[in-house]
Design a protein around this motif. Structure first.
Motif, PDB file in Angstrom:
ATOM      1  N   LEU A  32      12.199   6.714 -25.449  1.00 39.30           N
ATOM      2  CA  LEU A  32      13.310   7.663 -25.530  1.00 39.30           C
ATOM      3  C   LEU A  32      13.299   8.630 -24.347  1.00 39.30           C
ATOM      4  CD1 LEU A  32      13.393   8.481 -29.345  1.00 39.30           C
ATOM      5  CD2 LEU A  32      15.027   7.105 -28.053  1.00 39.30           C
ATOM      6  N   THR A  33      12.107   9.034 -23.911  1.00 45.36           N
ATOM      7  CA  THR A  33      11.985   9.926 -22.762  1.00 45.36           C
ATOM      8  C   THR A  33      12.457   9.234 -21.492  1.00 45.36           C
ATOM      9  OG1 THR A  33      10.130  11.090 -23.777  1.00 45.36           O
ATOM     10  CG2 THR A  33      10.374  11.305 -21.394  1.00 45.36           C
ATOM     11  N   VAL A  34      12.049   7.989 -21.314  1.00 44.49           N
ATOM     12  CA  VAL A  34      12.451   7.226 -20.136  1.00 44.49           C
ATOM     13  C   VAL A  34      13.965   7.050 -20.110  1.00 44.49           C
ATOM     14  CG1 VAL A  34      12.362   4.944 -19.052  1.00 44.49           C
ATOM     15  CG2 VAL A  34      10.255   6.043 -19.822  1.00 44.49           C
ATOM     16  N   HIS A  35      14.548   6.683 -21.240  1.00 36.57           N
ATOM     17  CA  HIS A  35      15.997   6.488 -21.304  1.00 36.57           C
ATOM     18  C   HIS A  35      16.746   7.798 -21.091  1.00 36.57           C
ATOM     19  CE1 HIS A  35      15.937   2.277 -22.309  1.00 36.57           C
ATOM     20  NE2 HIS A  35      15.033   2.510 -23.240  1.00 36.57           N
ATOM     21  N   HIS A  60      15.769  10.313 -19.231  1.00 32.99           N
ATOM     22  CA  HIS A  60      15.694  10.630 -17.806  1.00 32.99           C
ATOM     23  C   HIS A  60      16.608   9.735 -16.977  1.00 32.99           C
ATOM     24  CE1 HIS A  60      12.667  13.733 -17.803  1.00 32.99           C
ATOM     25  NE2 HIS A  60      12.005  13.054 -18.709  1.00 32.99           N
ATOM     26  N   VAL A  61      16.693   8.479 -17.348  1.00 34.88           N
ATOM     27  CA  VAL A  61      17.577   7.561 -16.632  1.00 34.88           C
ATOM     28  C   VAL A  61      19.025   8.004 -16.798  1.00 34.88           C
ATOM     29  CG1 VAL A  61      18.478   5.192 -16.614  1.00 34.88           C
ATOM     30  CG2 VAL A  61      16.021   5.585 -16.732  1.00 34.88           C
ATOM     31  N   ASP A  62      19.409   8.386 -18.018  1.00 33.38           N
ATOM     32  CA  ASP A  62      20.766   8.842 -18.269  1.00 33.38           C
ATOM     33  C   ASP A  62      21.070  10.136 -17.532  1.00 33.38           C
ATOM     34  OD1 ASP A  62      21.117   6.662 -19.908  1.00 33.38           O
ATOM     35  OD2 ASP A  62      20.795   7.778 -21.776  1.00 33.38           O
ATOM     36  N   ASP A  63      20.081  11.001 -17.331  1.00 35.18           N
ATOM     37  CA  ASP A  63      20.292  12.283 -16.676  1.00 35.18           C
ATOM     38  C   ASP A  63      20.310  12.177 -15.151  1.00 35.18           C
ATOM     39  OD1 ASP A  63      20.439  13.543 -19.095  1.00 35.18           O
ATOM     40  OD2 ASP A  63      18.383  14.320 -19.052  1.00 35.18           O
ATOM     41  N   ASP A  64      19.914  11.041 -14.602  1.00 38.82           N
ATOM     42  CA  ASP A  64      19.830  10.895 -13.166  1.00 38.82           C
ATOM     43  C   ASP A  64      21.175  10.681 -12.480  1.00 38.82           C
ATOM     44  OD1 ASP A  64      17.152  11.316 -13.091  1.00 38.82           O
ATOM     45  OD2 ASP A  64      16.597   9.203 -12.977  1.00 38.82           O
ATOM     46  N   SER A  65      22.213  10.441 -13.235  1.00 36.10           N
ATOM     47  CA  SER A  65      23.516  10.209 -12.603  1.00 36.10           C
ATOM     48  C   SER A  65      24.104  11.514 -12.085  1.00 36.10           C
ATOM     49  CB  SER A  65      24.483   9.539 -13.599  1.00 36.10           C
ATOM     50  OG  SER A  65      24.670  10.377 -14.691  1.00 36.10           O
ATOM     51  N   TYR A  66      24.703  11.442 -10.905  1.00 34.59           N
ATOM     52  CA  TYR A  66      25.274  12.650 -10.293  1.00 34.59           C
ATOM     53  C   TYR A  66      26.758  12.609 -10.338  1.00 34.59           C
ATOM     54  CZ  TYR A  66      20.746  14.028  -8.529  1.00 34.59           C
ATOM     55  OH  TYR A  66      19.457  14.449  -8.424  1.00 34.59           O
ATOM     56  N   ARG A 105       3.016   3.208 -32.479  1.00 40.48           N
ATOM     57  CA  ARG A 105       4.455   2.926 -32.493  1.00 40.48           C
ATOM     58  C   ARG A 105       5.238   4.198 -32.200  1.00 40.48           C
ATOM     59  NH1 ARG A 105       7.537  -1.049 -35.207  1.00 40.48           N
ATOM     60  NH2 ARG A 105       6.008  -2.408 -34.264  1.00 40.48           N
ATOM     61  N   LEU A 106       4.839   5.320 -32.785  1.00 45.67           N
ATOM     62  CA  LEU A 106       5.526   6.586 -32.548  1.00 45.67           C
ATOM     63  C   LEU A 106       5.413   6.998 -31.082  1.00 45.67           C
ATOM     64  CD1 LEU A 106       7.130   8.929 -33.776  1.00 45.67           C
ATOM     65  CD2 LEU A 106       4.948   9.989 -34.383  1.00 45.67           C
ATOM     66  N   ASN A 107       4.245   6.849 -30.504  1.00 44.45           N
ATOM     67  CA  ASN A 107       4.063   7.161 -29.079  1.00 44.45           C
ATOM     68  C   ASN A 107       4.923   6.267 -28.202  1.00 44.45           C
ATOM     69  OD1 ASN A 107       2.268   9.293 -29.361  1.00 44.45           O
ATOM     70  ND2 ASN A 107       0.490   7.935 -29.409  1.00 44.45           N
ATOM     71  N   GLN A 108       5.007   4.991 -28.534  1.00 49.68           N
ATOM     72  CA  GLN A 108       5.825   4.051 -27.768  1.00 49.68           C
ATOM     73  C   GLN A 108       7.299   4.448 -27.838  1.00 49.68           C
ATOM     74  OE1 GLN A 108       5.688   0.056 -29.264  1.00 49.68           O
ATOM     75  NE2 GLN A 108       6.922  -0.767 -27.605  1.00 49.68           N
ATOM     76  N   VAL A 109       7.761   4.762 -29.030  1.00 50.54           N
ATOM     77  CA  VAL A 109       9.159   5.163 -29.219  1.00 50.54           C
ATOM     78  C   VAL A 109       9.453   6.445 -28.449  1.00 50.54           C
ATOM     79  CG1 VAL A 109      10.767   6.071 -30.950  1.00 50.54           C
ATOM     80  CG2 VAL A 109       9.472   4.001 -31.428  1.00 50.54           C
TER      81      VAL A 109
END
Length: 68
Positions: free
Chosen positions: A57-60, A62-68, A49-53
């Protein structure tokens, strides 16, 4: 220490709480993982569960940081 079920369930909430609470949830999970008296089944479930979380969180992040 919190009950194992509580530690497990708290990890589901980790993305919906503040940073301090998130850190406390992670600390509780780490304590479970470090305790050889706790069954391997519980430690594996909490670890998974900790690995999944962490992955989510890492994926989200990176998605949030991709906006220019």
């Amino acid at each position: 220490m919190q009950s194992l079920q509580t530690v497990y369930e708290n990890l589901k909430q980790i993305d919906r709480v503040d940073a301090t609470t998130s850190a406390a949830y992670r600390q509780s999970a780490q304590e479970v993982l470090a305790d050889p008296a706790i069954s391997l089944e519980w430690r594996k479930a909490i670890s998974d569960r900790l690995n999944q979380v962490n992955h989510e969180l890492t994926v989200h992040a990176h998605v949030d940081d991709d906006s220019y």
